[in-house]
Structures are given as C-alpha cells and as structure tokens.
Design a protein around this motif. Structure first.
Motif, PDB file in Angstrom:
ATOM      1  N   PRO A 244     -95.513   6.054 -51.764  1.00 21.95           N
ATOM      2  CA  PRO A 244     -94.815   5.247 -52.774  1.00 21.95           C
ATOM      3  C   PRO A 244     -94.616   3.815 -52.300  1.00 21.95           C
ATOM      4  N   GLU A 245     -94.739   2.885 -53.229  1.00 20.98           N
ATOM      5  CA  GLU A 245     -94.512   1.474 -52.941  1.00 20.98           C
ATOM      6  C   GLU A 245     -93.264   1.006 -53.690  1.00 20.98           C
ATOM      7  N   TRP A 246     -92.539   0.091 -53.061  1.00 20.51           N
ATOM      8  CA  TRP A 246     -91.255  -0.347 -53.603  1.00 20.51           C
ATOM      9  C   TRP A 246     -91.184  -1.862 -53.737  1.00 20.51           C
ATOM     10  N   ASN A 247     -92.322  -2.498 -53.900  1.00 23.30           N
ATOM     11  CA  ASN A 247     -92.366  -3.961 -53.969  1.00 23.30           C
ATOM     12  C   ASN A 247     -92.507  -4.478 -55.392  1.00 23.30           C
ATOM     13  N   GLY A 248     -92.185  -3.656 -56.389  1.00 23.44           N
ATOM     14  CA  GLY A 248     -92.414  -4.043 -57.771  1.00 23.44           C
ATOM     15  C   GLY A 248     -91.620  -5.247 -58.239  1.00 23.44           C
ATOM     16  N   LEU A 249     -90.503  -5.546 -57.607  1.00 21.69           N
ATOM     17  CA  LEU A 249     -89.692  -6.701 -57.992  1.00 21.69           C
ATOM     18  C   LEU A 249     -89.606  -7.724 -56.861  1.00 21.69           C
ATOM     19  N   ALA A 250     -90.584  -7.699 -55.974  1.00 18.12           N
ATOM     20  CA  ALA A 250     -90.622  -8.692 -54.900  1.00 18.12           C
ATOM     21  C   ALA A 250     -90.738 -10.084 -55.508  1.00 18.12           C
ATOM     22  N   ASN A 251     -89.955 -11.000 -55.020  1.00 20.29           N
ATOM     23  CA  ASN A 251     -89.988 -12.377 -55.529  1.00 20.29           C
ATOM     24  C   ASN A 251     -90.778 -13.301 -54.614  1.00 20.29           C
ATOM     25  N   VAL A 252     -91.180 -12.793 -53.468  1.00 26.17           N
ATOM     26  CA  VAL A 252     -92.002 -13.575 -52.556  1.00 26.17           C
ATOM     27  C   VAL A 252     -92.862 -12.629 -51.740  1.00 26.17           C
ATOM     28  N   ILE A 267     -98.077 -20.617 -55.622  1.00 26.45           N
ATOM     29  CA  ILE A 267     -97.547 -20.216 -56.921  1.00 26.45           C
ATOM     30  C   ILE A 267     -97.621 -18.707 -57.089  1.00 26.45           C
ATOM     31  N   GLY A 268     -98.685 -18.100 -56.578  1.00 24.59           N
ATOM     32  CA  GLY A 268     -98.836 -16.666 -56.710  1.00 24.59           C
ATOM     33  C   GLY A 268     -97.978 -15.855 -55.764  1.00 24.59           C
ATOM     34  N   SER A 269     -97.329 -16.508 -54.803  1.00 27.73           N
ATOM     35  CA  SER A 269     -96.586 -15.754 -53.788  1.00 27.73           C
ATOM     36  C   SER A 269     -95.131 -16.183 -53.671  1.00 27.73           C
ATOM     37  N   PHE A 270     -94.699 -17.158 -54.456  1.00 24.00           N
ATOM     38  CA  PHE A 270     -93.363 -17.724 -54.326  1.00 24.00           C
ATOM     39  C   PHE A 270     -92.654 -17.667 -55.675  1.00 24.00           C
ATOM     40  N   ASN A 271     -91.447 -17.107 -55.695  1.00 19.62           N
ATOM     41  CA  ASN A 271     -90.665 -16.990 -56.923  1.00 19.62           C
ATOM     42  C   ASN A 271     -91.488 -16.331 -58.029  1.00 19.62           C
TER      43      ASN A 271
END
Length: 456
Positions: A244-252, A267-271
C-alpha cells in the motif's frame, strides 16, 4: 447557503459565483486590515485555505448540474459493475493503478448538496485546515464511507511507517530552515554593509537566502502529509509489489524537488495539490479566453491575490511566469543538445555519464538561481525592499530572462544549428527521454503556470 439558494432558483452558476465573490472578498478585506510587512500568523492564514476549499466545493456543486441533466438518458443503462467487495469497480481500479495526487479525481462533481454538518466537517477537516492540502469533497466522502479502500472492512497497513518518514523529513527540513536562516537572515539583503560586499559574496548570500526560504514550507507540508497518512485519507492504492502507498495527498516530492533541473520539474513537485486546484478551478475555467498564455497569467494573478495584497507576491509570480516562458522557448531550441548528451551517456560508458552528470548539474544550478531570485520577492513583500534586494545583484535575473526571450524572438525560428545531426536517434532513446521528461499530467499539474505558494 449560496449553493442551496442557487439550486432552488435553478441557477447553480449564480450560487457558485456568490461563493467565489464572498470568500475572496472576505479574505482580501482580512488581508487589508490584518497584514503587515512580514509573514503573518493570524486568522487569514487558515482563511486562505478555507477560501479555496469553499470555492472548489461550490464549483463541484455547479458542475453536478450536468450529471443531473444526463441522468434521464442513462436510466436504462446497466448499473455499474461491482467487485467481490461490493464496491464500484472504479474504486478498485484506483487501488490497482495509483496516481499522485488523489486530491482531485475526475468524478468530483456533486449532483446533490451535502448536508450542512457534512459540509462543515469537510471545510474544517483537521489534517488540511491549517495549511492544506486541498482535496475534493468526493475524496473526503469516500474516506468517511470507507470506499477509499479495496476492502471496506479493512484499512491497509503501512500508514504508520509512511507517517514516521514524513514527520522525520519534515523535522529535518524545519531544522535546516532554522539553522540556515540563522546564518543567512533575509534582512541582511537590505543593510548598508551588504551593498559593500564584493559581487560574488553578494550573489552567494542572495542564493542562500532564497534556498532556505523554501525549507520551512517543505517541512510543514511533509508534517501534514504524515498526519494525512496516519488518518488514512491519503491511501493511494498499491505499488507493483502489492504494498500500500500513502502518498496520495503529498504536497511535495522532496527528491524530485531537490534534484530538479528545470522549472517544470519544480512545478510538478512543489505545492502539488494547490497547483492542481488552480488548474481545475481557474485555468480550465478561463478557456473562453482562447489563450493559454492569458489563462496562465490569470491563474498567477489569482494566486498572487490569494496570498495577499503585498507587491512582492505579484512581482514574484510575474517573474516566475517570465522565467517559465523563457525556459519553454529555449528548451525547444537546445533539445538536440540534451538528446545528444544522453545518447553519449548510453554509448560511451563512464565518460558519457560524467558529461551527462555535468550537464544536469549546470541545469540544476541555473534552475535554482531563477527560483531563488524570484523567491526573495515572495519573502520581502514590500515593493521598495524587493527592488533594493534585486538591485544589489544588478537585476541579473531580469536581464537574463528578458534577454533570452528577446533573443528567441529575433533569432531564426527552430532549434539552433546542429539539430540535423540528431535525426538518427534510436527508439529506445526516445522512449527513455519521454519517461524522464517533465509532464504536468503526471501529477495533475499544468506546467504553463507556476505554483510556489506558502499558505497551502
């Protein structure tokens, strides 16, 4: 209330417009009376997050009217297939095909208005109330009803481990930020002594101020990502190994951000979630302008206004737009150089890898210079302070970026001489480069506008 009234009078667009105007005006009035020339910690900080959440909610409800109009024509269609766990097949596909982020999936429109209590709970959902991330009501509803998971009676394992990693990473970022700003405080840029330093010393200090300005935002976002994982709302399916992965709401995406070699990568990795929100609820809504450039400027103006009324926000976002325009133009002209160096890396072993590595280091350095140069305005805020700080380094960022755009306009169209030598590029190289190339759709972020925001 606005959505409810809009629905009763048969005009959800009017209700959504009322929500948009009320929330934005209320926020701007708060900025007018509460903001200072420094980073403000007061009720407007949480209000700006709530502003986007309510605007997105109202627009989702507005879009839900389209689903109602289609209902009559689909009543005779077969019901949606369900799995052995008696849940929609689309949910299982989400579990097997993870995407980052999950904050705004395709089916986010709301045909019916949720209850007042449910709306209030969504608006003040504690893992995203203070600093974000933004996510749709549909995701919140799926989480509350346990439809987010393939087995509704069981939450997959691994959230604690991911949360610990995020909390550790966030703590490190915040520690680095505190230490860095002790050695490189931004107020030095406005001092008389700074103007007397030699040029190299000034440029280096300026770069470091911009660098450590980012760290505090990254740290807070990593902490929030950990809280989302602990709660379980950030479940993002399973990886190729069935974990299972838990990064669905990672903002960065920390590694991608730190090693970025272009502003597109940033842009694709920040906010990430705010960029996606801006794409869905502002950029795409400006399609009537029939210009991606104007729509991008519209997004940036909205985001600058959302951050506050200080001139530094507008100066920062405008400069980032110009930086992106220059990068877009010149990446096309020098693309063959990148492909040539990558081909040498593949064919020439260690020497080719060293040359390719040196190329990426140069790109990384140039990207960080552009990013940190603009970021200083985001931190200093006041117009005269921004001008003074940029003037201390001879406005080099402005001259370079506007100079590159001017050269692109006057030089012959097409890539620079030498591209014809690269026509024999192999299919393998094309495939590999396509995978490594930044793509806004990968993370649901449109790369035609920048998205460096402190409050979400």
């Amino acid at each position: 209330m606005s959505c409810y009234i809009g629905d009763k009078i048969g005009n959800r667009k009017l209700g959504a417009a009322a929500v948009f105007v009320f929330n934005l005006v209320y926020l701007l009035v708060g900025y007018q009376y509460m903001s200072t020339d420094d980073y403000d910690i007061n009720w407007t900080m949480t209000q700006c997050v709530l502003c986007l959440r309510m605007i997105g909610f109202a627009m989702d409800y507005m879009d839900g009217a389209k689903l109602i109009n289609k209902k009559a024509s689909t009543e005779t269609a077969q019901p949606e297939k369900t799995t052995a766990n008696d849940q929609p097949a689309s949910t299982t596909r989400l579990a097997k095909q993870p995407k980052l982020p999950i904050s705004f999936q395709k089916n986010i429109a709301l045909p019916t208005l949720p209850s007042y209590i449910s709306t209030l709970a969504y608006a003040h959902f504690f893992t995203g109330f203070l600093t974000g991330p933004q996510f749709s009501y549909r995701l919140y509803e799926s989480f509350i009803n346990m439809h987010l998971y393939p087995d509704q009676s069981h939450i997959p394992r691994g959230s604690y481990k991911h949360a610990i990693q995020c909390i550790t990473g966030g703590a490190i970022y915040l520690l680095v930020s505190q230490i860095g700003q002790m050695f490189f405080p931004q107020y030095v840029l406005l001092g008389e002594e700074y103007a007397k330093w030699d040029a190299l010393h000034r440029f280096t200090y300026f770069w470091m101020v911009g660098k450590f300005s980012f760290s505090k935002y990254l740290g807070v976002w990593k902490l929030v990502e950990g809280s989302c994982a602990l709660l379980g709302i950030s479940f993002n399916g399973f990886d190729d190994n069935g974990q299972p992965e838990w990064n669905g709401l990672a903002n960065v995406e920390s590694l991608r951000f730190e090693l970025a070699t272009s502003l597109n990568d940033i842009i694709g990795s920040f906010n990430i979630n705010t960029n996606l929100w801006a794409k869905i609820y502002v950029f795409k809504r400006l399609i009537f302008l029939k210009s991606k450039t104007i729509s991008s400027l519209g997004v940036l103006f909205f985001l600058a206004l959302w951050h506050g009324l200080n001139a530094g926000y507008f100066m920062c976002f405008f400069l980032e737009f110009v930086d992106m325009e220059a990068e877009k133009r010149w990446s096309k002209r020098v693309e063959f150089i990148k492909k040539s160096l990558y081909e040498k890396k593949v064919k020439n072993g260690i020497s080719g890898k060293l040359v390719w590595g040196a190329y990426r280091v140069v790109c990384w350095f140039l990207q960080t210079c552009a990013l940190h140069y603009a970021m200083v305005a985001f931190e200093l805020l006041r117009y005269e302070w921004c001008i003074q700080a940029w003037g201390s380094v001879y406005f080099v960022g402005h001259f370079v970026v506007f100079g590159l755009i001017f050269l692109d306009l006057v030089l012959p169209k097409g890539r620079i001489a030498g591209e014809g030598k690269q026509q024999g590029e192999t299919a393998m190289l094309k495939d590999t480069m396509e995978k490594t190339r930044t793509n806004g759709s990968t993370n649901g972020v449109d790369n035609d506008y920048s998205g460096h925001h402190k409050k979400e």
